[in-house]
Design a protein around this motif. Structure first.
Motif, PDB file in Angstrom:
ATOM      1  N   GLN A   1       0.825  -1.212   0.000  1.00  0.00           N
ATOM      2  CA  GLN A   1       0.000   0.000   0.000  1.00  0.00           C
ATOM      3  C   GLN A   1       0.858   1.260   0.000  1.00  0.00           C
ATOM      4  O   GLN A   1       0.544   2.228  -0.681  1.00  0.00           O
ATOM      5  CB  GLN A   1      -0.935   0.004   1.202  1.00  0.00           C
ATOM      6  N   ILE A   2       1.938   1.252   0.758  1.00  0.00           N
ATOM      7  CA  ILE A   2       2.840   2.413   0.804  1.00  0.00           C
ATOM      8  C   ILE A   2       3.484   2.621  -0.563  1.00  0.00           C
ATOM      9  O   ILE A   2       3.498   3.728  -1.091  1.00  0.00           O
ATOM     10  CB  ILE A   2       3.915   2.234   1.906  1.00  0.00           C
ATOM     11  N   GLU A   3       4.022   1.545  -1.144  1.00  0.00           N
ATOM     12  CA  GLU A   3       4.712   1.646  -2.429  1.00  0.00           C
ATOM     13  C   GLU A   3       3.778   2.090  -3.551  1.00  0.00           C
ATOM     14  O   GLU A   3       4.216   2.708  -4.510  1.00  0.00           O
ATOM     15  CB  GLU A   3       5.353   0.310  -2.808  1.00  0.00           C
ATOM     16  N   ASN A   4       2.510   1.758  -3.440  1.00  0.00           N
ATOM     17  CA  ASN A   4       1.542   2.133  -4.478  1.00  0.00           C
ATOM     18  C   ASN A   4       0.758   3.386  -4.130  1.00  0.00           C
ATOM     19  O   ASN A   4      -0.274   3.662  -4.727  1.00  0.00           O
ATOM     20  CB  ASN A   4       0.620   0.952  -4.775  1.00  0.00           C
ATOM     21  N   ASN A   5       1.278   4.132  -3.142  1.00  0.00           N
ATOM     22  CA  ASN A   5       0.718   5.432  -2.774  1.00  0.00           C
ATOM     23  C   ASN A   5      -0.746   5.323  -2.341  1.00  0.00           C
ATOM     24  O   ASN A   5      -1.545   6.208  -2.615  1.00  0.00           O
ATOM     25  CB  ASN A   5       0.878   6.427  -3.931  1.00  0.00           C
ATOM     26  N   ARG A   6      -1.074   4.218  -1.663  1.00  0.00           N
ATOM     27  CA  ARG A   6      -2.449   4.029  -1.207  1.00  0.00           C
ATOM     28  C   ARG A   6      -2.604   4.315   0.281  1.00  0.00           C
ATOM     29  O   ARG A   6      -3.712   4.361   0.780  1.00  0.00           O
ATOM     30  CB  ARG A   6      -2.909   2.618  -1.541  1.00  0.00           C
ATOM     31  N   THR A   7      -1.477   4.446   0.979  1.00  0.00           N
ATOM     32  CA  THR A   7      -1.525   4.806   2.391  1.00  0.00           C
ATOM     33  C   THR A   7      -0.254   5.560   2.755  1.00  0.00           C
ATOM     34  O   THR A   7       0.769   5.411   2.101  1.00  0.00           O
ATOM     35  CB  THR A   7      -1.710   3.562   3.298  1.00  0.00           C
ATOM     36  N   VAL A   8      -0.352   6.354   3.782  1.00  0.00           N
ATOM     37  CA  VAL A   8       0.788   7.135   4.266  1.00  0.00           C
ATOM     38  C   VAL A   8       1.353   6.438   5.494  1.00  0.00           C
ATOM     39  O   VAL A   8       0.625   6.192   6.461  1.00  0.00           O
ATOM     40  CB  VAL A   8       0.351   8.575   4.642  1.00  0.00           C
ATOM     41  N   PRO A   9       2.660   6.106   5.457  1.00  0.00           N
ATOM     42  CA  PRO A   9       3.228   5.422   6.624  1.00  0.00           C
ATOM     43  C   PRO A   9       3.408   6.397   7.787  1.00  0.00           C
ATOM     44  O   PRO A   9       3.641   7.587   7.584  1.00  0.00           O
ATOM     45  CB  PRO A   9       4.594   4.942   6.113  1.00  0.00           C
ATOM     46  N   SER A  10       3.305   5.862   8.995  1.00  0.00           N
ATOM     47  CA  SER A  10       3.628   6.687  10.160  1.00  0.00           C
ATOM     48  C   SER A  10       5.123   6.955  10.121  1.00  0.00           C
ATOM     49  O   SER A  10       5.887   6.278   9.414  1.00  0.00           O
ATOM     50  CB  SER A  10       3.265   5.946  11.447  1.00  0.00           C
ATOM     51  N   LEU A  11       5.568   7.937  10.883  1.00  0.00           N
ATOM     52  CA  LEU A  11       6.986   8.282  10.910  1.00  0.00           C
ATOM     53  C   LEU A  11       7.817   7.089  11.367  1.00  0.00           C
ATOM     54  O   LEU A  11       8.858   6.783  10.777  1.00  0.00           O
ATOM     55  CB  LEU A  11       7.220   9.500  11.811  1.00  0.00           C
ATOM     56  N   LEU A  12       7.356   6.386  12.390  1.00  0.00           N
ATOM     57  CA  LEU A  12       8.084   5.224  12.906  1.00  0.00           C
ATOM     58  C   LEU A  12       8.200   4.134  11.849  1.00  0.00           C
ATOM     59  O   LEU A  12       9.272   3.549  11.657  1.00  0.00           O
ATOM     60  CB  LEU A  12       7.408   4.684  14.168  1.00  0.00           C
ATOM     61  N   VAL A  13       7.121   3.854  11.136  1.00  0.00           N
ATOM     62  CA  VAL A  13       7.141   2.834  10.081  1.00  0.00           C
ATOM     63  C   VAL A  13       8.081   3.266   8.963  1.00  0.00           C
ATOM     64  O   VAL A  13       8.889   2.462   8.476  1.00  0.00           O
ATOM     65  CB  VAL A  13       5.717   2.559   9.536  1.00  0.00           C
ATOM     66  N   LEU A  14       8.033   4.522   8.574  1.00  0.00           N
ATOM     67  CA  LEU A  14       8.909   5.031   7.519  1.00  0.00           C
ATOM     68  C   LEU A  14      10.376   4.884   7.917  1.00  0.00           C
ATOM     69  O   LEU A  14      11.198   4.419   7.126  1.00  0.00           O
ATOM     70  CB  LEU A  14       8.587   6.498   7.203  1.00  0.00           C
ATOM     71  N   ILE A  15      10.705   5.238   9.139  1.00  0.00           N
ATOM     72  CA  ILE A  15      12.084   5.102   9.625  1.00  0.00           C
ATOM     73  C   ILE A  15      12.504   3.631   9.621  1.00  0.00           C
ATOM     74  O   ILE A  15      13.611   3.301   9.175  1.00  0.00           O
ATOM     75  CB  ILE A  15      12.227   5.730  11.031  1.00  0.00           C
ATOM     76  N   ASN A  16      11.614   2.736  10.045  1.00  0.00           N
ATOM     77  CA  ASN A  16      11.928   1.299  10.037  1.00  0.00           C
ATOM     78  C   ASN A  16      12.153   0.779   8.620  1.00  0.00           C
ATOM     79  O   ASN A  16      13.029  -0.053   8.393  1.00  0.00           O
ATOM     80  CB  ASN A  16      10.826   0.497  10.731  1.00  0.00           C
ATOM     81  N   ILE A  17      11.375   1.277   7.666  1.00  0.00           N
ATOM     82  CA  ILE A  17      11.539   0.852   6.267  1.00  0.00           C
ATOM     83  C   ILE A  17      12.881   1.339   5.729  1.00  0.00           C
ATOM     84  O   ILE A  17      13.613   0.586   5.081  1.00  0.00           O
ATOM     85  CB  ILE A  17      10.367   1.366   5.395  1.00  0.00           C
ATOM     86  N   ILE A  18      13.218   2.596   5.998  1.00  0.00           N
ATOM     87  CA  ILE A  18      14.493   3.151   5.517  1.00  0.00           C
ATOM     88  C   ILE A  18      15.661   2.377   6.129  1.00  0.00           C
ATOM     89  O   ILE A  18      16.619   2.030   5.432  1.00  0.00           O
ATOM     90  CB  ILE A  18      14.578   4.665   5.830  1.00  0.00           C
TER      91      ILE A  18
END
Length: 193
Positions: free
Chosen positions: A40-57
């Motif tokens: 969903q994040i990769e297909n621009n269908r949802t916005v990740p929380s800051l914590l999730v975004l940091i974990n992905i990076i």
């Protein structure tokens, strides 16, 4: 305007994941989130929380500053955008030999995501498998001769020709000319949520 930045982040996550040869499931496991959330994040269908975004990076083993430095915040706030050729960002859309993609612009237009890409197809390059995208696609042949196999029909395009189709049909592009081909590709991303 913030949607444009979010779209850039989504695209960047997908590109970096693919460039590193990591599956969606592997990234989800590393970031300790679900496979569906990564998709969903990769297909621009949802916005990740800051914590999730940091974990992905971190899961992608990317430098945080470098990741965000490449996000173009100025374009999101501007009604007129000029981008010099040297600023086009090269990326890997799929692992296909002879396909060189450069992102020109990613932008939401009336809340619909649009991705504009310059594609160079090296002489003799072709997809060996059918490609599908969740987008309506417009292709304009700037240079060369390209053949598209779409839904079992073949379309031959030369310089100045264009093509518009539903990317969900599945297609295989092939450079059939005697030189590298150059294509302007515009993806009108489909949001079926």
């Amino acid at each position: 305007m913030a949607d444009d930045i979010i779209m850039q982040i989504s695209n960047k996550i997908k590109e970096k994941r693919k460039a590193k040869g990591i599956t969606i499931q592997e990234l989800a496991d590393r970031a300790e989130v679900s496979k569906g959330l990564i998709s969903q994040i990769e297909n621009n269908r949802t916005v990740p929380s800051l914590l999730v975004l940091i974990n992905i990076i971190k899961a992608l083993q990317l430098d945080m500053n470098e990741f965000f430095n490449e996000i173009d915040q100025q374009q999101a706030n501007s009604r007129v955008i000029i981008k010099q050729r040297a600023a086009y960002q090269a990326f890997e859309k799929e692992p296909a030999k002879g396909f060189v993609y450069k992102r020109i612009l990613t932008r939401n237009v009336k809340k619909l995501p649009v991705d504009i890409v310059l594609l160079e197809l090296k002489k003799g390059a072709s997809h060996t498998q059918v490609v599908k995208t969740d987008a309506y696609e417009y292709k304009y042949i700037i240079k060369g001769k390209v053949e598209y196999l779409i839904d079992n029909e073949t379309y031959t395009l030369e310089e100045g020709d264009s093509l518009f189709f539903d990317g969900r049909l599945g297609y295989q592009p092939r450079n059939t000319g005697n030189e590298n081909a150059q294509i302007l590709a515009v993806y009108f991303l489909i949001d079926e949520s």
